[in-house]
Design a protein around this motif. Sequence first.
Motif, PDB file in Angstrom:
ATOM      1  N   PRO A   1      -3.886  -3.223  -6.289  1.00  0.00           N
ATOM      2  CA  PRO A   1      -4.917  -4.213  -6.646  1.00  0.00           C
ATOM      3  C   PRO A   1      -4.353  -5.508  -7.228  1.00  0.00           C
ATOM      4  O   PRO A   1      -4.982  -6.558  -7.127  1.00  0.00           O
ATOM      5  N   VAL A   2      -3.159  -5.422  -7.834  1.00  0.00           N
ATOM      6  CA  VAL A   2      -2.543  -6.617  -8.424  1.00  0.00           C
ATOM      7  C   VAL A   2      -1.711  -7.376  -7.394  1.00  0.00           C
ATOM      8  O   VAL A   2      -1.837  -8.592  -7.242  1.00  0.00           O
ATOM      9  N   LEU A   3      -0.865  -6.629  -6.669  1.00  0.00           N
ATOM     10  CA  LEU A   3       0.044  -7.265  -5.706  1.00  0.00           C
ATOM     11  C   LEU A   3      -0.665  -7.734  -4.437  1.00  0.00           C
ATOM     12  O   LEU A   3      -0.165  -8.609  -3.734  1.00  0.00           O
ATOM     13  N   MET A   4      -1.814  -7.114  -4.130  1.00  0.00           N
ATOM     14  CA  MET A   4      -2.587  -7.522  -2.948  1.00  0.00           C
ATOM     15  C   MET A   4      -4.032  -7.769  -3.370  1.00  0.00           C
ATOM     16  O   MET A   4      -4.964  -7.105  -2.918  1.00  0.00           O
ATOM     17  N   SER A   5      -4.200  -8.749  -4.236  1.00  0.00           N
ATOM     18  CA  SER A   5      -5.537  -9.074  -4.744  1.00  0.00           C
ATOM     19  C   SER A   5      -6.353  -9.785  -3.671  1.00  0.00           C
ATOM     20  O   SER A   5      -5.818 -10.278  -2.669  1.00  0.00           O
ATOM     21  N   TRP A   6      -7.660  -9.846  -3.896  1.00  0.00           N
ATOM     22  CA  TRP A   6      -8.526 -10.555  -2.954  1.00  0.00           C
ATOM     23  C   TRP A   6      -8.170 -12.034  -2.884  1.00  0.00           C
ATOM     24  O   TRP A   6      -8.236 -12.654  -1.816  1.00  0.00           O
ATOM     25  N   GLN A   7      -7.788 -12.603  -4.009  1.00  0.00           N
ATOM     26  CA  GLN A   7      -7.389 -14.015  -4.022  1.00  0.00           C
ATOM     27  C   GLN A   7      -6.187 -14.257  -3.124  1.00  0.00           C
ATOM     28  O   GLN A   7      -6.166 -15.194  -2.324  1.00  0.00           O
ATOM     29  N   LEU A   8      -5.170 -13.401  -3.248  1.00  0.00           N
ATOM     30  CA  LEU A   8      -3.967 -13.542  -2.426  1.00  0.00           C
ATOM     31  C   LEU A   8      -4.303 -13.320  -0.952  1.00  0.00           C
ATOM     32  O   LEU A   8      -3.801 -14.043  -0.076  1.00  0.00           O
ATOM     33  N   CYS A   9      -5.156 -12.353  -0.686  1.00  0.00           N
ATOM     34  CA  CYS A   9      -5.560 -12.065   0.692  1.00  0.00           C
ATOM     35  C   CYS A   9      -6.234 -13.284   1.332  1.00  0.00           C
ATOM     36  O   CYS A   9      -5.918 -13.669   2.465  1.00  0.00           O
ATOM     37  N   LEU A  10      -7.152 -13.910   0.604  1.00  0.00           N
ATOM     38  CA  LEU A  10      -7.848 -15.093   1.117  1.00  0.00           C
ATOM     39  C   LEU A  10      -6.887 -16.259   1.315  1.00  0.00           C
ATOM     40  O   LEU A  10      -7.001 -17.015   2.286  1.00  0.00           O
ATOM     41  N   ARG A  11      -5.925 -16.392   0.404  1.00  0.00           N
ATOM     42  CA  ARG A  11      -4.929 -17.460   0.564  1.00  0.00           C
ATOM     43  C   ARG A  11      -4.081 -17.239   1.815  1.00  0.00           C
ATOM     44  O   ARG A  11      -3.741 -18.187   2.531  1.00  0.00           O
ATOM     45  N   MET A  12      -3.721 -15.987   2.061  1.00  0.00           N
ATOM     46  CA  MET A  12      -2.948 -15.659   3.262  1.00  0.00           C
ATOM     47  C   MET A  12      -3.738 -16.004   4.533  1.00  0.00           C
ATOM     48  O   MET A  12      -3.193 -16.568   5.489  1.00  0.00           O
ATOM     49  N   ILE A  13      -5.017 -15.677   4.529  1.00  0.00           N
ATOM     50  CA  ILE A  13      -5.850 -15.949   5.696  1.00  0.00           C
ATOM     51  C   ILE A  13      -5.996 -17.453   5.916  1.00  0.00           C
ATOM     52  O   ILE A  13      -5.798 -17.956   7.033  1.00  0.00           O
ATOM     53  N   LEU A  14      -6.330 -18.180   4.847  1.00  0.00           N
ATOM     54  CA  LEU A  14      -6.483 -19.635   4.965  1.00  0.00           C
ATOM     55  C   LEU A  14      -5.152 -20.294   5.351  1.00  0.00           C
ATOM     56  O   LEU A  14      -5.129 -21.227   6.163  1.00  0.00           O
ATOM     57  N   GLY A  15      -4.048 -19.789   4.792  1.00  0.00           N
ATOM     58  CA  GLY A  15      -2.740 -20.326   5.133  1.00  0.00           C
ATOM     59  C   GLY A  15      -2.400 -20.113   6.597  1.00  0.00           C
ATOM     60  O   GLY A  15      -1.827 -21.001   7.257  1.00  0.00           O
ATOM     61  N   SER A  16      -2.759 -18.940   7.129  1.00  0.00           N
ATOM     62  CA  SER A  16      -2.505 -18.649   8.548  1.00  0.00           C
ATOM     63  C   SER A  16      -3.261 -19.616   9.447  1.00  0.00           C
ATOM     64  O   SER A  16      -2.700 -20.180  10.397  1.00  0.00           O
TER      65      SER A  16
ATOM     66  N   LEU B   1       0.066   2.124  -6.737  1.00  0.00           N
ATOM     67  CA  LEU B   1      -0.598   1.975  -8.036  1.00  0.00           C
ATOM     68  C   LEU B   1      -0.779   0.499  -8.421  1.00  0.00           C
ATOM     69  O   LEU B   1      -1.684   0.150  -9.177  1.00  0.00           O
ATOM     70  N   ARG B   2       0.087  -0.363  -7.904  1.00  0.00           N
ATOM     71  CA  ARG B   2       0.003  -1.800  -8.213  1.00  0.00           C
ATOM     72  C   ARG B   2      -0.685  -2.579  -7.096  1.00  0.00           C
ATOM     73  O   ARG B   2      -0.687  -3.807  -7.100  1.00  0.00           O
TER      74      ARG B   2
ATOM     75  N   ALA C   1       0.822  -1.214   0.000  1.00  0.00           N
ATOM     76  CA  ALA C   1       0.000   0.000   0.000  1.00  0.00           C
ATOM     77  C   ALA C   1       0.857   1.265   0.000  1.00  0.00           C
ATOM     78  O   ALA C   1       0.522   2.254  -0.665  1.00  0.00           O
ATOM     79  N   VAL C   2       1.973   1.236   0.725  1.00  0.00           N
ATOM     80  CA  VAL C   2       2.815   2.431   0.837  1.00  0.00           C
ATOM     81  C   VAL C   2       3.845   2.513  -0.287  1.00  0.00           C
ATOM     82  O   VAL C   2       4.056   3.576  -0.869  1.00  0.00           O
TER      83      VAL C   2
END
Length: 312
Positions: free
Chosen positions: A131-146, A128-129, A123-124
């Motif tokens: 939405p790509v580098l922190m997509s919803w898919q990646l976010c959900l994978r991080m949560i499920l992985g945790s 500009l990138r 974010a910081v």
Amino acid sequence: MENGNQTSAFILLGLFNHTGAHLFLFVMMLTVVFNSLLGNTLMILLIHRDHCLHTPMYLLLSQLSLMDMMLVYTIVPKIAVDYLTGNNSISPAGCGFQIFLFLTLGGGECLLLAAMSYDRYVAVCHPLRYPVLMSWQLCLRMILGSWFLGAADGLMQAAATLSFPFCKSHEIDHFFCEAPTLLRLACADTSVYEYAMYVCCVLMLLVPITLILTSYSLILAAVLHMRSTEARKKAFTTCSSHLAVVGLFYGAAIFIYMRPKSYRSANHDKIVSAFYTIVTPALNPLIYSLRNNEVKGALRKCMGQCITLTHE
């Protein structure tokens, strides 16, 4: 008890005794726990209701609140029941289940905080990138992985801890079943398991905190080069709140799980464990809500809607 006994109940010596001072501390603990549950529940509801908070950062934050609530429910009801009834026993199965839940939530939170630091880094440093580098898919994978890795760690450590014969006193000088404390009662050689547990701690504590410190070092470097005072202030506010949570949680966890055995003290363990199982879950929503304008705005909007409904 010369022979190993794995069927007898354990006795938790607890956090409080029945003196006036400890009764006051018990009431204070319940007050802190109530505020913790209220604050974390409010955070989850605000994030769920307010569309402005439907971002990966706040989804991760809602999971942190959920883990904190479950951590409190894992530990505190047993403390309260034991203190009020005087029945401090816990079955081996109950003890194993408490170890499993505690390590699932604690390990999951370690990994989740690392995911949150990556989110702030993107974010910081790469807005500009984002939405790509922190997509919803990646976010959900991080949560499920945790959740998955935390549960795997909890299951392995709970099963391994209870596989030892306990032939000493079954009194646990703690207020909940924690693997390092329980191992002191084992009458078999636990050195191999302790080494394996140390390796798990490196993976679950030191690797995530290294990623966190790296992320925030890069963030700090980027913030110092920002021309906009407002953007710099917002970045500092958000990141300082995250670092406060990281410092509180990781500091206590490393103290408990990575100290040499010769430096262990039951009283120190109980104080530090109380801090990160009772106090830290209460501080997290305060740190995020009081230092975050978006959360405060969502709270004001929600309160305004509630007042409007009551006057209709």
